[in-house]
Design an enzyme around this catalytic site. Sequence first.
Site, PDB file in Angstrom:
ATOM      1  N   ARG A 230       2.117  -1.180  -0.406  1.00 13.66           N
ATOM      2  CA  ARG A 230       3.181  -0.911  -1.373  1.00 13.66           C
ATOM      3  C   ARG A 230       3.175   0.509  -1.920  1.00 13.66           C
ATOM      4  O   ARG A 230       4.179   1.216  -1.884  1.00 13.66           O
ATOM      5  CB  ARG A 230       3.021  -1.845  -2.594  1.00 13.66           C
ATOM      6  CG  ARG A 230       3.748  -3.117  -2.528  1.00 13.66           C
ATOM      7  CD  ARG A 230       3.012  -4.149  -3.368  1.00 13.66           C
ATOM      8  NE  ARG A 230       1.823  -4.534  -2.637  1.00 13.66           N
ATOM      9  CZ  ARG A 230       1.743  -5.600  -1.883  1.00 13.66           C
ATOM     10  NH1 ARG A 230       2.734  -6.426  -1.833  1.00 13.66           N
ATOM     11  NH2 ARG A 230       0.671  -5.869  -1.187  1.00 13.66           N
ATOM     12  N   THR A 231       2.025   0.921  -2.436  1.00 19.72           N
ATOM     13  CA  THR A 231       1.998   2.179  -3.170  1.00 19.72           C
ATOM     14  C   THR A 231       2.318   3.371  -2.274  1.00 19.72           C
ATOM     15  O   THR A 231       3.107   4.235  -2.620  1.00 19.72           O
ATOM     16  CB  THR A 231       0.632   2.349  -3.873  1.00 19.72           C
ATOM     17  OG1 THR A 231       0.387   1.165  -4.643  1.00 19.72           O
ATOM     18  CG2 THR A 231       0.616   3.543  -4.790  1.00 19.72           C
TER      19      THR A 231
ATOM     20  N   ARG B 288      -4.866   8.395  -3.594  1.00 21.14           N
ATOM     21  CA  ARG B 288      -5.578   7.126  -3.811  1.00 21.14           C
ATOM     22  C   ARG B 288      -6.970   7.309  -3.245  1.00 21.14           C
ATOM     23  O   ARG B 288      -7.139   7.770  -2.117  1.00 21.14           O
ATOM     24  CB  ARG B 288      -4.876   5.967  -3.108  1.00 21.14           C
ATOM     25  CG  ARG B 288      -5.752   4.723  -3.074  1.00 21.14           C
ATOM     26  CD  ARG B 288      -5.012   3.486  -2.727  1.00 21.14           C
ATOM     27  NE  ARG B 288      -4.120   3.064  -3.800  1.00 21.14           N
ATOM     28  CZ  ARG B 288      -3.558   1.861  -3.865  1.00 21.14           C
ATOM     29  NH1 ARG B 288      -3.785   0.979  -2.924  1.00 21.14           N
ATOM     30  NH2 ARG B 288      -2.758   1.546  -4.853  1.00 21.14           N
TER      31      ARG B 288
ATOM     32  N   HIS C 287      -4.362   3.244 -12.470  1.00 16.48           N
ATOM     33  CA  HIS C 287      -3.238   3.216 -11.536  1.00 16.48           C
ATOM     34  C   HIS C 287      -1.960   3.344 -12.392  1.00 16.48           C
ATOM     35  O   HIS C 287      -1.212   2.391 -12.563  1.00 16.48           O
ATOM     36  CB  HIS C 287      -3.282   1.881 -10.778  1.00 16.48           C
ATOM     37  CG  HIS C 287      -2.397   1.787  -9.586  1.00 16.48           C
ATOM     38  ND1 HIS C 287      -1.515   2.778  -9.224  1.00 16.48           N
ATOM     39  CD2 HIS C 287      -2.261   0.802  -8.665  1.00 16.48           C
ATOM     40  CE1 HIS C 287      -0.881   2.390  -8.119  1.00 16.48           C
ATOM     41  NE2 HIS C 287      -1.309   1.204  -7.765  1.00 16.48           N
TER      42      HIS C 287
END
Length: 310
Positions: free
Chosen positions: A55-56, A105, A133
């Site tokens: 997703r990210t 990340r 996050h």
Amino acid sequence: MNRHLLSAADLSRDDALLVLDTAEELAHLADRPIKKLPTLRGRTVVNLFFEDSTRTRTSFEVAAKRLSADVINFSAKGSSVSKGESLKDTALTLEAMGADAVVVRHWASGAPHRLAHWIRGSVVNAGDGTHEHPTQALLDAFTMRQRLGRLVGLKVAVVGDVLHSRVARSNVLLLETLGAEVTLVAPPTLLPVGVEAWPCSVSFDLDAVLPKSDVVMMLRVQRERMHGGFFPTTREYSRRYGLDARRMAMLPDEGIVMHPGPMNRGVEIAAEVADSVRSTIVEQVANGVSVRMAVLYLLLGGGPEIEAGA
Ligand code: NCD
């Protein structure tokens, strides 16, 4: 706003509301046939991912592309990181190629903060270890406001593996800034040391918390970060801390169910709950793109005026 977004605590109330309001304007773009603005034309955004992500990473990529930025996707696998190149040398290499923003990340808590000392561009923390996050917390707040119409006074239960969750920490910090009240619900073994100092309450009893919660946010049990037994069995965990249909019925009528994904269906959340009308899980993903567009726009593009007309 600061040049970087490293922690949800970097955002004042005004900053956070500016991101949410900007995201709301940008969300309309998704309904247009051509989903693109020229705002970040000529800018380069690097997605620097040292940990797996579905997703990210794609969300940041779509967000940057919708603002017409050039996007470089860099994952540690298949790069010189596997030859032992350090984070610093990797970052300096990317900067030499002209990165205006680095979305990072990393499995190590604090890695984005280090990066911010080494490079001139903006750094956006897309998840560092078990630490923070912030864009997830922003998209969660956006989703709550969209569904429930307010954030001030909202009662939010964050349930499950808080110990390993950067989503929980960022949500606690941001929701406190925005005037919501958070209760963490977890077995004692899955709460971090020092949680008493966080600006929220703590409970071990999900059934007692649910009837008073406008929002229940379920967290994934993060087995890849667990080296040892944090609970007796998965079945026992689900029985005490999982959200099934019976428990969901204890929420107030308007109550919503959130999950940042990826889900362990049948462990922290039952499939019928994840797929129910109260669930915002798919909306959270869609809202993630708008919120990340807003963050990149505000960090790189400038003021609150959005350049209209694509
Ligand atoms: C979370 C993450 O990676 O921190 N997922 C996400 O970004 N949507 C939560 C998780 O991995 O459980």
